[in-house]
Write a protein that holds these residues in place. Structure first.
Motif: not given
Length: 598
Positions: A124-136, A139-145
Motif C-alpha cells: 500500500x505504501x510502496x512508492x513505485x507501482x509495477x503493472x503488466x497491462x492487459x494485451x501485452x 511492464x509499466x512503472x509509475x510513481x504512486x501517491x
C-alpha cells in the motif's frame, strides 16, 4: 493521477545524472510537475515485491515477473513476447506455438492478480507501482501517491492475512475469497474527505438486454421475451442492485454490467444461454446454459428455474456482481464508492467473523451512514455488527450491556424505514429481536423477508438458523442446508449450523462430520459446540482437546456457558441438553440462575 507509461516511453524523457551518469526515468505524475524514477529504484521495488510474504505467486510467476522487468530495464522490451517468455522462462522448446498453447496468457493473468493483491496489502505504501497491462507483457512503472497514514487501520493487515489463509483452504471459493479480502483491505485505510461529493452511495447497475430469439418463430420469440421479463422480475427483488432494461437505458454511463441471453427452440429440445459481461471491455464474467425437453410444462418450469438461478448467482451478497465490484481498484475513490465498499468489507469480515476485522468494518459503516444518512444497506449491516458485538464478544466480557442490542434494533429499524423491502434491513431486525428473546416477532420478520425474496440465500441461511435455534429444527435445518448448497460464499457458518442440526436430531456421528468440515477454529463458540458434539459421540480425545482449548483461551466464557447457551436457544429443553453435553466434555460452570431477558 498516476501516469502509467512504459520504460521505453519514459526513457525518451530520461536524463543522465551528472554524478555517475545513472539512468533516471522521468515520469510525469501531475499535470504540472514531474518526478524521477531511477532504474535502481525500479529494481528495488521488484525485490520488495518478490521478498514479500503477501506476494502470493508461484515460482514460475515470480520468474515471469523478474524476466519482464529485467528485460525492460535493460532496454530490451521489444523482445518481450509470448514466445520468448515460454522458451526462456517456462523452458518450452523452440517448437512452442503461442496460438496453440495459451500458457503464457494464463500465467500472465495469474501474475496480474498476484501483483494487484500485493499492492492492496503489503504494498500500500510502496512508492513505485509495477503493472503488466492487459494485451501485452511489457511492464509499466509509475510513481504512486501514498495514502494518508492517519486514515490507516493497522490491525487490518494481519486480519486480512488470517482470513485469506482460511479462505484458501476452500478451493471452491478461493477466488471469491481473495476478491473480498482485497476489498476489505482497501477499506482499512480509506477515509472520508470533506470535499463535496455524490449525494447517494454507489449501487451496482445491471443492464438486461432482451434475450435473442435464435429460432425465429412466434413461439420462440414469445419465449425469449417471457424469459427476459422473468429474469428481470427475480433480479429486481435484490434491492442492493439496480436493474435497468434495454434499450432505454443502454447509454447510461453508470451501468458497469450487462446481462444478455438467447433462446434456441427445436421440435423436441430447447437451450437457454445466459451471460453477464463487463460493459467496459466486453469480457464475460459469468455464463450458463440450460437444456431440456420442449414441452409446455417443461418450458414453464425451466423459465422459472432459470430466472431464479440467474438472480441468485448474480445478485446475492457473494454473487458475481459483488465479486466483480470487489475486484475493481478505484484510485482516490469518491465518498459514494467508499461507502459502498464498506458493504463489501462487511462480507469479507463475515467469512469467519474475525473480531480483529469487525471493529474496522463497524467504523467504516458508521462513517458511511454519517456521510449518507439515507443509506439503508449501510444501516442494516451496521446493525449486524452491533449484534455481533453481543454474540461474538471474545475475549469474553461477562459485564456486557444489552445497550448494543437496543442500538442494533434502532439501526435495523432505520434501514427498514428507509427501504421497506430491504432484505438486509429485515434480516438485521430479525437478528436483533431474536437476541432480545422476542422470538415470535423475529420469526414473523424473517418469514416476511423470505416472502419478499426467496432467492436470497444469505437471508435463507440466517432465517433457517433462527427457526432451528428457536425449536423448529426440521424446517430451520432444511433452510440452512439449502442455503449451503446455493450460496457461493464461505461455507463454514452453515456447516456449524448443520452440525447442531444433526446433534439435536441425535445423529452424533453426522454432527461430528459437519463440525470437522467447518473451519472457524478462531471462534470460541465453535469449540463449545464441538466439545458438546464430541462428548455425546463418545469421542473422548476430541472432546478433551476442545475442553482444554476453552479453558486455556476463554476461561470467562466457560464460567458463563449457561448464560451464553440460554441467550441462543429459545427452548429450555434444548438449553439443558446442550449444557449436559458440555458437562460430559468435562467443562465445569454454574447453572442458569434465572432466564435471561433483554
Amino acid at each position: 493521477m498516476d501516469d502509467h507509461v512504459t520504460y521505453e516511453e519514459m526513457r525518451i524523457r530520461s536524463a543522465s545524472m551528472a554524478d555517475g551518469g545513472s539512468l533516471v526515468i522521468r515520469a510525469e505524475t501531475t499535470p504540472g510537475g514531474e518526478s524521477d524514477v531511477s532504474v535502481e529504484n525500479c529494481r528495488e521495488q521488484l525485490e520488495r515485491i518478490l521478498n514479500s510474504a503477501e506476494f502470493d505467486a508461484t515460482d514460475r510467476e515470480r520468474r515471469f515477473l523478474t524476466y519482464v522487468v529485467d528485460e525492460t530495464l535493460a532496454g530490451r522490451s521489444s523482445r518481450i513476447k509470448a514466445y520468448s517468455i515460454a522458451v526462456e522462462v517456462f523452458g518450452r522448446d523452440a517448437s512452442f506455438d503461442p496460438q496453440a498453447d495459451p500458457i503464457v496468457r494464463v500465467e500472465a493473468g495469474h501474475l496480474r492478480r498476484a501483483i494487484e493483491r500485493y499492492y492492496l496489502t503489503a504494498g500500500q505504501a510502496d512508492p513505485i507501482l509495477i503493472t503488466i497491462p492487459k494485451g501485452g507483457y511489457v511492464p509499466n512503472f509509475s510513481l504512486r501517491s501514498i495514502p494518508d497514514p492517519v486514515a490507516e487501520e493497522p490491525a487490518a493487515t494481519p486480519a486480512r492475512a488470517q482470513m485469506e489463509r482460511r479462505w484458501r483452504s476452500h478451493p471452491s471459493i478461493a477466488l471469491a475469497a481473495a476478491i473480498f479480502v482485497a476489498a476489505a483491505i482497501v477499506l482499512a485505510w480509506l477515509g472520508y474527505s470533506s470535499r463535496p461529493g455524490p449525494s447517494k452511495p454507489e449501487v451496482p447497475r445491471l443492464l438486461v438486454e432482451w434475450f435473442d430469439d435464435l429460432t425465429g418463430t412466434d413461439e420462440s420469440a414469445a419465449l425469449a421475451r417471457g424469459l427476459t421479463q422473468e429474469v428481470i422480475s427475480h433480479l429486481s427483488k435484490f434491492k442492493d442492485i439496480v436493474v435497468v432494461q434495454s434499450p432505454a437505458s443502454a447509454t447510461l454511463p453508470q451501468v458497469r454490467y450487462v446481462l444478455a441471453g438467447s433462446v434456441d427452440l427445436s421440435a423436441d429440445r430447447f437451450r437457454f444461454r445466459v451471460r453477464m459481461l463487463n460493459r467496459a471491455d466486453g469480457s464475460v464474467l459469468w455464463a450458463q446454459s440450460y437444456d431440456g425437453a420442449t414441452t409446455v410444462p417443461g418450458l414453464l418450469k425451466a423459465q422459472a428455474d432459470v430466472a431464479q438461478n440467474v438472480a441468485t448467482s448474480l445478485a446475492q451478497s457473494y454473487g458475481v456482481i459483488f465479486q466483480a465490484d470487489a475486484r475493481l481498484v478505484v484510485p482516490n475513490p469518491p465518498d459514494n464508492w467508499a461507502a459502498y465498499s464498506c458493504t463489501l468489507s462487511y462480507y469479507a469480515y463475515r467469512a469467519n467473523f474475525d473480531p480483529a476485522a469487525r471493529s474496522s468494518v463497524r467504523s467504516c459503516l458508521e462513517k458511511a451512514v454519517e456521510r449518507f444518512p439515507n443509506y439503508a444497506t449501510g444501516w442494516a449491516l451496521l446493525s449486524q455488527t452491533y449484534i455481533d458485538d453481543v454474540r461474538f464478544r471474545y475475549p469474553f466480557d461477562p459485564a456486557w450491556s444489552p445497550a448494543s442490542l437496543d442500538r442494533a434494533l434502532a439501526a435495523a429499524r432505520r434501514a427498514v424505514e428507509l427501504e421497506p423491502l430491504s432484505i438486509r434491513g429485515l434480516q438485521a431486525q430479525m437478528f436483533a429481536l431474536y437476541f432480545r428473546r422476542e422470538f415470535d416477532a423475529a420469526r414473523r420478520i424473517g418469514s416476511r423477508a423470505m416472502a419478499i425474496n426467496p432467492n436470497d440465500t444469505e437471508l435463507m441461511g440466517e432465517y433457517g438458523y433462527r427457526l432451528a435455534l428457536s425449536g423448529n429444527w426440521n424446517e430451520g435445518c432444511a433452510l440452512v442446508a439449502e442455503a449451503r448448497e446455493r450460496n457461493p460464499g464461505p461455507l463454514s457458518y452453515y456447516e456449524v449450523g448443520l452440525a447442531l442440526c444433526s446433534y439435536f436430531s441425535g445423529d452424533h456421528q453426522q454432527a461430528a462430520v459437519w463440525i470437522r468440515k467447518a473451519d472457524v477454529s478462531g471462534n470460541a463458540l465453535y469449540h463449545a459446540i464441538a466439545a458438546a458434539i464430541f462428548a455425546e459421540g463418545g469421542l473422548k480425545a476430541d472432546a478433551e482437546r476442545e475442553r482444554a482449548w476453552l479453558v486455556e483461551h476463554e476461561p470467562d466464557l466457560v464460567r458463563n456457558l449457561a448464560e451464553e447457551t440460554s441467550l441462543r436457544f429459545a427452548r429450555s429443553e434444548d438449553v439443558e441438553m446442550f449444557l449436559g453435553s458440555l458437562k460430559k466434555a468435562g467443562l465445569e460452570f454454574p447453572g442458569v440462575v434465572s432466564a435471561i431477558a433483554h
